[in-house]
Design an enzyme around this catalytic site. Structure first.
Site, PDB file in Angstrom:
ATOM      1  N   GLU A  26     -21.113 -44.756  15.710  1.00 37.48           N
ATOM      2  CA  GLU A  26     -22.299 -45.128  14.936  1.00 37.48           C
ATOM      3  C   GLU A  26     -23.513 -45.126  15.874  1.00 37.48           C
ATOM      4  O   GLU A  26     -23.381 -45.389  17.076  1.00 37.48           O
ATOM      5  CB  GLU A  26     -22.081 -46.537  14.349  1.00 37.48           C
ATOM      6  CG  GLU A  26     -23.301 -47.080  13.611  1.00 37.48           C
ATOM      7  CD  GLU A  26     -22.982 -48.307  12.745  1.00 37.48           C
ATOM      8  OE1 GLU A  26     -21.822 -48.767  12.729  1.00 37.48           O
ATOM      9  OE2 GLU A  26     -23.922 -48.794  12.082  1.00 37.48           O
ATOM     10  N   ASN A  71     -23.508 -49.551   9.090  1.00 34.96           N
ATOM     11  CA  ASN A  71     -24.729 -50.136   8.525  1.00 34.96           C
ATOM     12  C   ASN A  71     -25.950 -49.259   8.827  1.00 34.96           C
ATOM     13  O   ASN A  71     -26.907 -49.217   8.053  1.00 34.96           O
ATOM     14  CB  ASN A  71     -24.954 -51.541   9.095  1.00 34.96           C
ATOM     15  CG  ASN A  71     -23.836 -52.494   8.715  1.00 34.96           C
ATOM     16  OD1 ASN A  71     -23.099 -52.268   7.752  1.00 34.96           O
ATOM     17  ND2 ASN A  71     -23.688 -53.577   9.464  1.00 34.96           N
ATOM     18  N   ASN A 171     -22.037 -46.777   2.828  1.00 30.12           N
ATOM     19  CA  ASN A 171     -21.263 -47.664   3.685  1.00 30.12           C
ATOM     20  C   ASN A 171     -21.383 -49.104   3.207  1.00 30.12           C
ATOM     21  O   ASN A 171     -22.500 -49.597   3.016  1.00 30.12           O
ATOM     22  CB  ASN A 171     -21.775 -47.579   5.127  1.00 30.12           C
ATOM     23  CG  ASN A 171     -21.072 -48.560   6.056  1.00 30.12           C
ATOM     24  OD1 ASN A 171     -19.901 -48.389   6.367  1.00 30.12           O
ATOM     25  ND2 ASN A 171     -21.783 -49.597   6.476  1.00 30.12           N
ATOM     26  N   GLU A 172     -20.261 -49.773   3.019  1.00 32.69           N
ATOM     27  CA  GLU A 172     -20.223 -51.218   2.710  1.00 32.69           C
ATOM     28  C   GLU A 172     -21.334 -51.641   1.749  1.00 32.69           C
ATOM     29  O   GLU A 172     -22.071 -52.598   2.019  1.00 32.69           O
ATOM     30  CB  GLU A 172     -20.293 -52.037   4.012  1.00 32.69           C
ATOM     31  CG  GLU A 172     -19.104 -51.811   4.911  1.00 32.69           C
ATOM     32  CD  GLU A 172     -18.979 -52.779   6.082  1.00 32.69           C
ATOM     33  OE1 GLU A 172     -19.948 -53.481   6.406  1.00 32.69           O
ATOM     34  OE2 GLU A 172     -17.884 -52.830   6.675  1.00 32.69           O
ATOM     35  N   GLU A 291     -12.669 -48.342   8.868  1.00 34.20           N
ATOM     36  CA  GLU A 291     -13.076 -49.251   9.951  1.00 34.20           C
ATOM     37  C   GLU A 291     -11.973 -50.281  10.124  1.00 34.20           C
ATOM     38  O   GLU A 291     -11.685 -51.034   9.196  1.00 34.20           O
ATOM     39  CB  GLU A 291     -14.400 -49.972   9.624  1.00 34.20           C
ATOM     40  CG  GLU A 291     -15.615 -49.071   9.683  1.00 34.20           C
ATOM     41  CD  GLU A 291     -16.938 -49.827   9.520  1.00 34.20           C
ATOM     42  OE1 GLU A 291     -17.019 -50.996   9.961  1.00 34.20           O
ATOM     43  OE2 GLU A 291     -17.862 -49.242   8.949  1.00 34.20           O
ATOM     44  N   GLN A 348     -14.822 -49.077  17.040  1.00 36.05           N
ATOM     45  CA  GLN A 348     -15.338 -47.735  17.090  1.00 36.05           C
ATOM     46  C   GLN A 348     -14.723 -47.027  18.304  1.00 36.05           C
ATOM     47  O   GLN A 348     -13.662 -47.453  18.743  1.00 36.05           O
ATOM     48  CB  GLN A 348     -16.857 -47.784  17.146  1.00 36.05           C
ATOM     49  CG  GLN A 348     -17.442 -48.424  15.854  1.00 36.05           C
ATOM     50  CD  GLN A 348     -18.957 -48.288  15.698  1.00 36.05           C
ATOM     51  OE1 GLN A 348     -19.601 -47.560  16.415  1.00 36.05           O
ATOM     52  NE2 GLN A 348     -19.529 -49.019  14.735  1.00 36.05           N
TER      53      GLN A 348
HETATM   54  O1  AHR Z   1     -18.502 -51.174  13.032  1.00 39.73           O
HETATM   55  C1  AHR Z   1     -19.542 -52.098  13.070  1.00 39.73           C
HETATM   56  C2  AHR Z   1     -20.077 -52.413  11.685  1.00 39.73           C
HETATM   57  O2  AHR Z   1     -19.106 -53.083  10.945  1.00 39.73           O
HETATM   58  C3  AHR Z   1     -20.434 -51.234  10.820  1.00 39.73           C
HETATM   59  O3  AHR Z   1     -21.726 -50.783  11.042  1.00 39.73           O
HETATM   60  C4  AHR Z   1     -20.332 -51.796   9.430  1.00 39.73           C
HETATM   61  O4  AHR Z   1     -19.970 -50.814   8.494  1.00 39.73           O
HETATM   62  C5  AHR Z   1     -19.309 -52.901   9.556  1.00 39.73           C
HETATM   63  O5  AHR Z   1     -19.765 -54.076   9.006  1.00 39.73           O
END
Ligand code: AHR
Length: 497
Positions: A26, A71, A171-172, A291, A348
Site C-alpha cells: 500500500e 485505506n 476497500n473496507e 488482508e 503487508q
Molecule cells: O493494512 C493496513 C490497513 O488495514 C489497510 O489500509 C486497511 O485496508 C486495513 O484497515
C-alpha cells in the site's frame, strides 16, 4: 502429550490456489518509498527499485500483490501516478495523514511486480470516486490501444497492455474510518454498477466485492448479505480482512486466534451460499482473504508520528517469535479452506506490518513471520488433504477446546512430495505427533524443519537474526506411520518423499 492424525491421498479438500500466498503493498508509511523504491540506495537498480528487497520478495514466491491500498485507495486519483514523474502532484494523503509524492504509480508498480514474478491485484477507489475513474483505469491498463486512455498508456512508454486480471471494488467500505464510507445499500449499488462498466471495458477481468473489514464489525455479516444481493452475479470473490494482537500478553488466547479466523471464513461461506440459494444461482462465490496478519505492536508509536511527512515510519510492527506461530496457524487455517479461499494476501509485504524490513540507505532483513510464510509458499503447493486430527485441548480466557495441535498436509503430485505443517500450541511441553499416512507407505522423511525459541518475545533485527528455522527435527516414517516430536511452542514442516 500425544496427538494423532490420519491423512490419505484420497481425502482431498481441494487443489491449493497459489494465489493464497499473495501479499500487499500500500502507499503507506515506508512500504513504497524507502521500502521497494529508494533511488538513492546503493543497491537500487536503474528504475530506483531496491534489488536487496526484490531478492527477499522473490524468495517468498508471492504470486499476486494487492495495490495501491488499503485505506489509501479510497482517496487516490490514479491519474496522479502516471506520466512524466516530474509533473506528478504532491498530495495530502488523508487516510494516513502523509504527503504522497506520486513518484511511484501504476506503471512503475506493474514493472516492479513483474521483476519479482508477481501479478498485480488492483484496487479501485470507491470512496471519493466511482464508475468513471474505475472504467478509465481498466481501459488505461488493459485495452490494447487506439482509444484515449490506452493510447495515453502507450505514450507513457507502455506499449503492451498490463492485462491486470483481478480487481478489488474498493476497500473496507463498511468502516467509518474509510474515506467515502458507505452503507451496505450504498456500496452494493455503486459496486455492481462499477463492476458492470469495468467488465464492459474488459470482460476477462475478475472482481472482488468488499466484505466486512473484520468479523467484529457491528454490521458483520449483514453487510455481506446485503451487498452480495447487489453484486453476486457480477463478482467472483468477496474479501475478508483480519488482524490479531496479544495486547493482554495472554499467549494461549493469542495462539488460538486462528480459530476466530476459521469461524469467520465459515460464516462468510455460509452467507455467500445463502445468497446463492436466494438467487437460485449456479455460481459459487470464492473468498479473497486479502488482508491478514498480526498487527498491534506499533499502535502506540504511531500515535506520536507527525502528520504530513513523506514516508513516515508507520505500522512498523517488530514481530516476535510467538507472532510467527500464529502466522503459521493462520496459514494452516487458510489451507484447510482451500476449496473456497482462492486468494489471500499477507498484509503487508515491506516495512508496513511486514515480513521484510528495510533501513533507509541500509540493510534489508527478515522478520520472524517471514519463515512460516516462506515454508508454506514453498512447500504448500499441490492438493490439501483433509486431516483427521485428534488432539488434547485447552481452555483459555478467550476460547474453549483449543487443540494443541494445528495441522494440515499438502500433497504435491508433480514432485511426489507430501508436506505436513504443524504447530504445537503447548507452551511448556512437546507434543508427540503420530500421523497415519498409509497411502504414502513407501515415503520417507526428507526433512523436518522447526522454528522454535526459548523466548516467545524474541525478535530479529537488521543486525541479528535470533529467530530462524533449523533442520534438526526428529520426524521419521515407518510402515506408513509418521512420528515426530513437536517441541513446545513450535512451527514444524515435515517433508516426505
Ligand atoms: O493494512 C493496513 C490497513 O488495514 C489497510 O489500509 C486497511 O485496508 C486495513 O484497515
Amino acid at each position: 502429550l500425544k496427538a494423532t492424525m490420519v491423512i490419505d491421498r484420497e481425502f482431498q479438500i481441494s487443489a491449493v490456489d497459489p494465489r493464497i500466498y499473495g501479499s500487499f503493498i500500500e502507499h503507506l508509511g515506508r512500504a513504497v518509498y524507502g521500502g521497494i523504491y529508494e533511488p538513492d540506495h546503493p543497491l537500487a537498480d536503474e528504475r530506483g527499485f531496491r534489488t536487496d528487497v526484490m531478492e527477499l520478495v522473490k524468495q517468498l514466491n508471492v504470486p499476486i500483490i494487492r495495490y495501491p491500498g488499503g485505506n489509501f485507495v479510497s482517496g487516490y486519483n490514479w491519474e496522479d501516478g502516471v506520466g512524466p514523474v516530474d509533473k506528478r502532484p504532491r498530495r495530502l494523503e488523508l487516510a494516513w495523514r502523509s504527503i504522497e509524492t506520486n513518484q511511484v504509480g501504476t506503471n512503475e508498480f506493474v514493472e516492479w511486480a513483474k521483476s519479482v514474478n508477481s501479478e498485480v491485484m488492483m484496487a479501485v477507489n470507491l470512496g471519493t470516486r466511482g464508475i468513471d475513474a474505475a472504467r478509465n483505469l481498466v481501459e488505461y491498463c488493459n485495452h490494447p490501444g487506439g482509444t484515449y486512455w490506452s493510447d495515453l498508456r502507450i505514450s507513457h512508454g507502455y506499449r503492451k497492455p498490463h492485462r491486470i486480471k483481478i480487481w478489488c471494488l474498493g476497500n473496507e467500505m463498511d468502516g467509518p474510518w474509510q474515506i467515502g464510507h458507505k452503507t451496505a445499500e450504498e456500496y452494493g449499488r455503486l459496486a455492481v454498477e462499477t463492476a458492470r462498466a469495468m467488465k464492459m471495458v474488459d470482460p476477462e477481468i475478475e472482481l472482488v466485492s468488499c466484505g466486512s473489514s473484520g468479523s467484529s464489525m457491528p454490521t458483520f455479516p449483514e453487510w455481506e448479505a446485503v451487498t452480495l444481493e447487489h453484486t453476486y452475479d457480477e463478482v467472483d470473490y468477496i474479501s475478508l480482512h483480519s488482524y490479531y494482537g496479544n495486547r493482554n500478553n495472554d499467549t494461549p488466547s493469542f495462539l488460538a486466534k486462528s480459530l476466530d479466523m476459521d469461524q469467520y471464513i465459515r460464516t462468510v461461506i455460509a452467507t455467500c451460499d445463502y445468497i446463492k440459494a436466494k438467487k437460485r444461482s449456479k455460481k459459487t462465490l470464492y473468498l479473497s482473504f486479502d488482508e491478514w496478519n498480526v498487527w498491534y505492536h506499533s499502535n502506540e508509536a504511531d500515535k506520536n508520528i507527525e502528520p504530513w511527512l513523506v514516508a513516515p515510519p508507520l505500522l512498523e510492527d517488530v514481530y516476535n517469535f510467538e507472532d510467527a506461530l500464529l502466522v503459521g496457524c493462520m496459514l494452516i487455517t487458510l489451507l484447510k479452506h482451500a476449496d473456497r479461499v482462492k486468494i489471500a494476501c499477507l498484509a503487508q509485504l515491506v516495512n508496513v506490518i511486514a515480513p521484510i524490513m528495510t533501513e533507509n540507505g541500509g540493510k534489508a532483513w527478515k522478520q520472524t513471520i517471514y519463515y512460516p510464510f516462506l515454508h508454506a509458499s514453498t512447500y504448500g503447493r499441490g492438493t490439501v488433504l483433509n486431516p483427521v486430527v485428534s488432539s488434547p485441548k485447552y481452555d483459555c480466557a478467550e476460547f474453549t477446546d483449543v487443540p494443541y495441535l494445528e495441522s494440515v498436509a499438502v500433497y504435491n503430485e508433480e514432485r511426489e512430495e507430501l508436506t505436513i505443517f504443524a504447530v504445537n500450541r503447548h507452551l511448556a511441553e512437546p507434543l508427540l505427533l503420530q500421523c497415519d499416512a498409509r497411502s504414502f507407505e513407501n515415503y520417507r522423511v526428507i526433512e523436518h524443519i522447526i522454528l522454535e525459541h526459548e523466548d516467545l518475545k524474541a525478535v530479529n533485527t537488521a543486525e541479528e537474526e535470533r529467530v530462524k528455522p533449523h533442520h534438526n527435527g526428529n520426524a521419521e516414517m515407518r510402515e506408513g506411520m509418521v512420528t515426530a516430536s513437536l517441541p513446545k511452542a513450535s512451527w514444524n514442516v515435515i517433508r516426505l518423499k
